[in-house]
Scaffold this active site. Structure first.
Site, PDB file in Angstrom:
ATOM      1  N   ILE A 121       0.867  -1.247  -0.087  1.00 36.96           N
ATOM      2  CA  ILE A 121       0.071   0.176   0.038  1.00 36.96           C
ATOM      3  C   ILE A 121       0.805   1.301   0.096  1.00 36.96           C
ATOM      4  CG2 ILE A 121      -1.939  -0.883   1.011  1.00 36.96           C
ATOM      5  CD1 ILE A 121      -1.144   0.143   3.822  1.00 36.96           C
ATOM      6  N   GLY A 122       2.157   0.935   0.000  1.00 41.00           N
ATOM      7  CA  GLY A 122       3.004   2.332   0.109  1.00 41.00           C
ATOM      8  C   GLY A 122       4.390   1.828  -0.175  1.00 41.00           C
ATOM      9  N   ARG A 123       5.089   2.648  -0.772  1.00 43.80           N
ATOM     10  CA  ARG A 123       6.733   2.377  -1.074  1.00 43.80           C
ATOM     11  C   ARG A 123       7.135   3.833  -1.117  1.00 43.80           C
ATOM     12  NH1 ARG A 123       7.727  -2.595  -3.715  1.00 43.80           N
ATOM     13  NH2 ARG A 123       5.882  -2.835  -5.065  1.00 43.80           N
ATOM     14  N   SER A 150      11.876   5.319  -0.191  1.00 45.45           N
ATOM     15  CA  SER A 150      13.069   5.068  -0.094  1.00 45.45           C
ATOM     16  C   SER A 150      13.601   4.201   1.313  1.00 45.45           C
ATOM     17  CB  SER A 150      13.982   6.250  -0.241  1.00 45.45           C
ATOM     18  OG  SER A 150      13.558   7.032   0.791  1.00 45.45           O
ATOM     19  N   PHE A 151      12.462   4.073   2.259  1.00 46.67           N
ATOM     20  CA  PHE A 151      12.592   3.580   3.415  1.00 46.67           C
ATOM     21  C   PHE A 151      12.253   1.994   3.360  1.00 46.67           C
ATOM     22  CE2 PHE A 151       8.670   5.213   3.057  1.00 46.67           C
ATOM     23  CZ  PHE A 151       7.741   4.245   3.149  1.00 46.67           C
ATOM     24  N   GLY A 152      11.564   1.587   2.371  1.00 45.87           N
ATOM     25  CA  GLY A 152      11.342   0.371   2.299  1.00 45.87           C
ATOM     26  C   GLY A 152       9.572   0.383   1.808  1.00 45.87           C
ATOM     27  N   VAL A 203       5.271  -0.743   2.560  1.00 47.36           N
ATOM     28  CA  VAL A 203       4.477  -0.727   3.494  1.00 47.36           C
ATOM     29  C   VAL A 203       3.352  -1.752   2.818  1.00 47.36           C
ATOM     30  CG1 VAL A 203       2.680   0.432   4.763  1.00 47.36           C
ATOM     31  CG2 VAL A 203       4.854   1.614   4.078  1.00 47.36           C
ATOM     32  N   LYS A 222       5.183  -1.856   8.201  1.00 48.48           N
ATOM     33  CA  LYS A 222       6.273  -1.071   7.318  1.00 48.48           C
ATOM     34  C   LYS A 222       7.651  -2.032   7.340  1.00 48.48           C
ATOM     35  CE  LYS A 222       7.620   3.774   7.046  1.00 48.48           C
ATOM     36  NZ  LYS A 222       7.168   4.936   7.707  1.00 48.48           N
ATOM     37  N   ASP A 237       9.763  15.035   8.283  1.00 48.89           N
ATOM     38  CA  ASP A 237       9.114  14.589   7.052  1.00 48.89           C
ATOM     39  C   ASP A 237       7.843  15.142   6.952  1.00 48.89           C
ATOM     40  OD1 ASP A 237       9.638  13.911   4.258  1.00 48.89           O
ATOM     41  OD2 ASP A 237       9.815  11.717   4.732  1.00 48.89           O
TER      42      ASP A 237
END
Ligand SMILES: *[C@@H]1O[C@H](CO)[C@@H](O)[C@H](O)[C@H]1NC(C)=O
Ligand SMILES: *[C@@H]1O[C@H](CO)[C@@H](O)[C@H](O)[C@H]1NC(C)=O
Ligand SMILES: *[C@@H]1O[C@H](CO)[C@@H](O)[C@H](O)[C@H]1NC(C)=O
Ligand SMILES: *[C@@H]1O[C@H](CO)[C@@H](O)[C@H](O)[C@H]1NC(C)=O
Ligand SMILES: *[C@@H]1O[C@H](CO)[C@@H](O)[C@H](O)[C@H]1NC(C)=O
Ligand SMILES: *[C@@H]1O[C@H](CO)[C@@H](O)[C@H](O)[C@H]1NC(C)=O
Ligand SMILES: *[C@@H]1O[C@H](CO)[C@@H](O)[C@H](O)[C@H]1NC(C)=O
Ligand SMILES: *[C@@H]1O[C@H](CO)[C@@H](O)[C@H](O)[C@H]1NC(C)=O
Length: 905
Positions: free
Chosen positions: A622-624, A626-628, A630, A644, A742
């Site tokens: 459901i999300g992407r 630079s941290f990885g 979700v 996450k 952020d």
């Protein structure tokens, strides 16, 4: 000019108010190089192209058309090096348009050398125009719109003359047209017109107003089928609903019908070997139904096809890798017929480069202060200067002989980079912000003024070549470089390094160049070991442990922080303990003792197995970032969660991870996304949050099925107030104080009642301790939201969050993204663009969809406080408490306005 603007206004007037009378809504007809506006013989309004392009020279050509000769303006591009682009506004994003361009040379320069050049639309190179073969030359495309500006470009071919264009037209096409049978992904390709034949019509071409979409239907005398047939023109009331292409009735009224022979064939030549899309139209104009087979290049693709009396229908075919086309209608029963034929070459549209990469590049271009000519997409249709691409990914960037000063965090956003060359760009300080570039193979930072290795290099797992020659690097060479298994060239020449080179670099596969340093070698005999000398500057990194299997996982612990040493010692013991234990048992908690010693408030400690089950083996992303990534998860109690999975473990050692999760678990506030728990097993750092079903503010403002119109001003203010409350808690309510780092629209999430909550705070970001007024850290954040003062001083304070919050407010007011990839350079950055309007003239920039729905005072208040938030100097910005108070006031003004008007949104 006066005349010109009169026409522009006329068309505006026409397009918006007199739709019923003018019927040219969405038409744009540019006379290239023309200076006056006029109506043509089809009553289509033509305007000068000057508003849509700024380059090129103008001349006129003599055009002999049948018996009349006329003088026609053209625009040509002498000495063009790159793309010469028209930027065409498109009103309806996610619709389908027709783009038609005409090119004519007619020896205007008396040199007798017709040019050849390429034409591109959006990211796709669509065709090569060769005016030697045909003069004039017409190209026409069916194009799926994907943003509000379409680039139509002419691209010079070396030594092939100057690109030249005489007209450019845009027409809307019916929704859903030209999709049937073209594959699973409609609108991922564009169609280039080859033939559009009005079968059975011998009297020239028909277009607007016969065809409301202004497609040009050619009579078929020049395509006369080999076999004799008769043409019909019967006026009959027939049913042509159900054809998404909406062909004009007049086109369907004529047909070519086979009277006596066995088969009717169209033989059509095609310019290039390629994939083609064929549409055949039929209508029951005959008094009897006809039944026949349809063959393409000899294969029966449709057998026993029946055209019923008074009904219209169409057949759609794609043919791959052909360079000629025979369409045959073969008799089965009664008379085979066809009413119209369209043939298109399928032009595949390359994917756009990732928007993170594009905005990173634009920020870099901005920071150089140079105009590098970087516009539109970096990879397609042609690559930008200084950039290399592979399959639409930006894989190399080379900038030199300019002044960048420091390696800004935006470089770390270009995740696909394999080669980065920043030699001679005045880089100073530490090598930083590159740790996320996991594919980087070659890094050239030579001829700069870098002084310290930093900690990022050790994380560049794919690095093969590292050139650091001619810098000011001091002290000793970090042992961690030896972890880079693929490294085969390390150039350290001409720095100020000294001491013994780490033995980890002493391997056959690696060439280390060391000349020109103070004293640098593998042998302890030749140099005094400076690492034992505390007065020397040494990197603050210790690598633990040297276990081959996990050494790429960057278990680096930063020593030296208060209390850190003690904790780390404990941690090392734990690791050692676990290394022994691991072989025997399946226990994977690296720091289980630490974990269990704590009171986790309501948060849970999950096992990796539980996480896998909850996310159905990481099925739905459901999300992407630079941290990885979700993932959506469902706990055993059926509660939905956002899971996450961090891959950016470079930022956090195990202990800092546990520590920070611990801090997060203590934070509970209605406007902060709640931590449900976490998982820390040997390889995974996973955090589990509550799931908010309504997505992020960014989804609502810019999402694909743009729900922006449901975001009224009062709702936007409520979201701002909620988010400010959350931030207020982080800055003032929580212990320790937390700087979010952020704040952005995609980190403001909405629950089912549209209450807003801030997410993504705390982790991998510094938590301020006690009375500290600021922390010095690597700059992290998102392009477009970054506080410029933080960026230059690297001093992080709460005011950096206020700046980002100001950007969010501007987005709510203006309804646009912080960095805009379409539009002109001066509208690129939201803050720079909107700032002049904020104090006076705010209504110039207010989101169109809000117009007429807000109380002026409420909007003004919000704009003024937003203006103060994005002040360059941090000290000028309000505190979060002040900001919250102002927003609450703007919100209550708008509420009472709505109450008195009686329309609550
Ligand atoms: C153009 O418009 C004029 C007046 O509005 C009309 O008389 C004429 O027939 C139109 N021409 C065409 C080709 O539609
Ligand atoms: C194009 O225009 C520029 C400036 O208007 C002029 O200097 C140049 O000579 C022109 N080039 C040609 C080939 O006409
Ligand atoms: C824009 O597209 C929508 C469908 O996506 C359609 O309903 C609407 O009429 C179009 N507007 C214009 C001006 O073409
Ligand atoms: C254009 O066509 C001419 C004649 O067919 C040919 O000689 C020339 O090479 C072509 N130019 C390009 C760039 O394809
Ligand atoms: C017209 O054709 C469509 C499908 O081709 C059909 O559903 C519809 O009933 C027809 N209408 C009439 C009036 O025959
Ligand atoms: C198309 O038809 C012509 C004439 O019948 C024939 O010569 C040619 O080979 C056919 N082409 C294909 C691809 O079938
Ligand atoms: C480095 O760049 C400057 C311009 O910024 C240039 O003058 C100088 O010659 C360059 N040096 C090298 C070694 O290329
Ligand atoms: C890095 O750039 C410098 C300056 O252009 C060049 O001399 C050197 O060969 C480059 N290093 C590598 C490994 O390509």
């Amino acid at each position: 000019m006066a005349l010109n603007s009169f026409w522009v206004r006329f068309i505006f007037f026409c397009g918006f108010w007199l739709v019923g009378f003018c019927d040219q809504e969405g038409f744009l007809s540019l006379s290239c190089g023309g200076t006056t506006s006029f109506l043509d013989s089809f009553n289509i309004s033509w305007v000068s192209d000057g508003e849509y392009i700024s380059t090129g020279n103008i001349t006129t050509i003599d055009y002999i058309d049948g018996f009349s000769s006329s003088s026609v303006p053209v625009r040509f591009f002498p000495d063009s090096k790159g793309r010469e682009c028209y930027r065409l506004p498109v009103k309806n994003v996610s619709s389908l348009i027709l783009v038609r361009a005409q090119f004519a040379y007619k020896n205007y320069d008396r040199l007798g050398k017709p040019p050849a050049f390429s034409v591109s639309l959006g990211t796709a190179i669509t065709s090569t125009v060769n005016l030697t073969t045909n003069d004039p030359w017409t190209e026409e495309f069916v194009w799926p719109v994907d943003k509000d500006i379409l680039s139509f470009c002419l691209i010079a071919i070396p030594d092939s003359g100057y690109p030249v264009i005489s007209s450019l037209e845009v027409r809307p096409l019916p929704q859903g047209a030209y999709q049937t049978g073209i594959g699973d992904c409609p609108y991922k390709s564009s169609l280039r017109k080859c033939y559009r034949i009005n079968s059975g019509y011998m009297d020239g071409s028909l277009r607007y107003p016969v065809d409301l979409y202004d497609r040009i239907w050619d009579g078929d005398q020049s395509y006369t089928p080999l076999l004799v047939s008769s043409s019909f023109n019967i006026r009959r009331h027939f049913n042509f609903s159900g054809l998404p292409e909406s062909p004009p009735v007049a086109i369907l009224q004529t047909a070519r019908v086979l009277a006596r022979r066995n088969a009717l064939t169209y033989s059509l030549s095609l310019d290039v070997l390629g994939d083609y899309y064929i549409v055949l139209y039929f209508s029951g104009v005959l008094p009897v139904s006809s039944t026949f087979d349809v063959l393409i290049n000899g294969d029966v693709l449709q057998s026993d096809y029946t055209v019923t009396v008074s009904e219209s229908s169409a057949l759609y075919f794609t043919q791959n890798r052909i360079n000629s086309l025979n369409i045959t209608f073969k008799r089965i029963k009664f008379n085979p017929q066809v009413n119209a034929i369209e043939v298109y070459e399928i032009v595949y549209i390359p994917m756009k480069a990732s928007s993170t990469t594009v905005s990173a590049l634009q920020v870099i271009q901005q920071s150089t202060g140079l105009d590098l000519g970087w516009q539109d997409d970096p990879c397609s249709p042609t690559q930008w200067d200084h950039i290399g691409c592979e399959r639409n990914l930006v894989t190399s960037l080379e900038l030199s002989d300019i002044s960048l000063r420091s390696i800004s965090p935006t470089f770390g956003d270009m995740l696909d980079l394999k080669t980065l060359d920043l030699h001679n760009t005045s880089l100073a300080g530490e090598i930083q912000n590159l740790g996320s570039l996991q594919d980087l193979q070659k890094l050239n930072l030579s001829f700069n003024m870098l002084t310290s290795f930093g900690t990022d290099l050790a994380h560049l797992a794919s690095l093969q070549v590292l050139d650091l020659q001619n810098n000011n690097l001091r002290g000793i060479v970090p042992d961690s470089l030896g972890e880079l298994e693929d490294l085969h060239l390390l150039n350290l020449e001409n720095n100020k390094l000294q001491g013994t080179l780490p033995q980890s670099l002493n391997k056959e596969s690696l060439e280390v160049r060391t000349s020109g340093n103070l004293c640098l070698s593998f042998s302890t005999m030749t140099c005094n070991d400076v690492s034992s000398n505390p007065s020397m500057e040494t990197p603050q990194v210790t690598i633990v442990p040297n276990n081959k299997r996990i050494r790429r996982k960057h278990l680096a612990i930063i020593l030296g922080a208060v209390g850190g040493a003690v904790f780390s010692a404990l941690f090392i013991c734990l690791l050692a303990f676990l290394n022994i234990k691991k072989r025997r048992s399946e226990v994977k908690y690296t720091t289980r003792a630490t974990v269990e010693m704590r009171d986790w408030n309501a948060a849970r400690v999950f096992s990796f197995k539980e996480i896998k089950a909850a996310t159905n083996n990481f099925k739905e992303v459901i999300g992407r970032g630079s941290f990885g990534s979700v993932y959506l998860g469902k706990l055993s109690n059926r509660k939905l969660v956002a899971v996450k999975v961090r891959f950016d473990k470079t930022q956090l050692g195990a202990d800092s991870f546990i520590n920070e999760v611990y801090v997060l678990s203590q934070i509970r506030h209605q406007n902060l996304v709640c931590l449900e728990g976490f998982c820390y097993e040997s390889k995974q750092q996973i955090v589990v949050y509550e799931y908010l079903p309504c997505g992020s503010l960014a989804d609502h403002l810019y999402g694909p099925n743009c729900q922006k119109y449901s975001l009224s001003w009062v709702r936007r203010l409520k979201i701002a107030v909620d988010a400010a409350k959350g931030l207020d808690y982080l800055h003032n309510g929580s212990q320790p104080r937390i700087i979010h780092r952020d704040v952005k629209c995609s980190n403001i999430l909405l629950d089912k009642d549209m209450n807003a909550k801030l997410s993504d705070f705390g982790l991998s970001k510094q938590v301020t301790q006690g009375e500290a007024t600021h922390v010095t850290t690597l700059v992290k954040g998102t392009a477009g939201y970054l506080d410029p003062e933080y960026y230059s001083t690297q001093q992080l304070t709460e005011k950096s969050d206020i700046y980002s919050f100001g950007v969010v407010l501007l987005e709510l007011i203006c309804g646009r993204e912080p960095l805009s990839h379409s539009g002109t350079p001066d509208t690129f950055n939201l803050v720079l663009w909107a700032k002049p309007y904020l104090q006076a003239g705010i209504f110039e920039v207010v989101d169109e969809s809000l117009k007429g729905t807000f109380e002026v005072e409420s909007m003004r208040k919000a704009a003024l406080v937003a203006a103060r938030c994005v002040e360059r100097e941090a000290s000028q910005r309000p505190t979060i408490a002040l900001l919250l108070a102002e927003l609450k006031e703007a919100y209550s003004i708008q509420l009472s306005y709505l109450a008195t008007c009686g329309h609550i949104h």
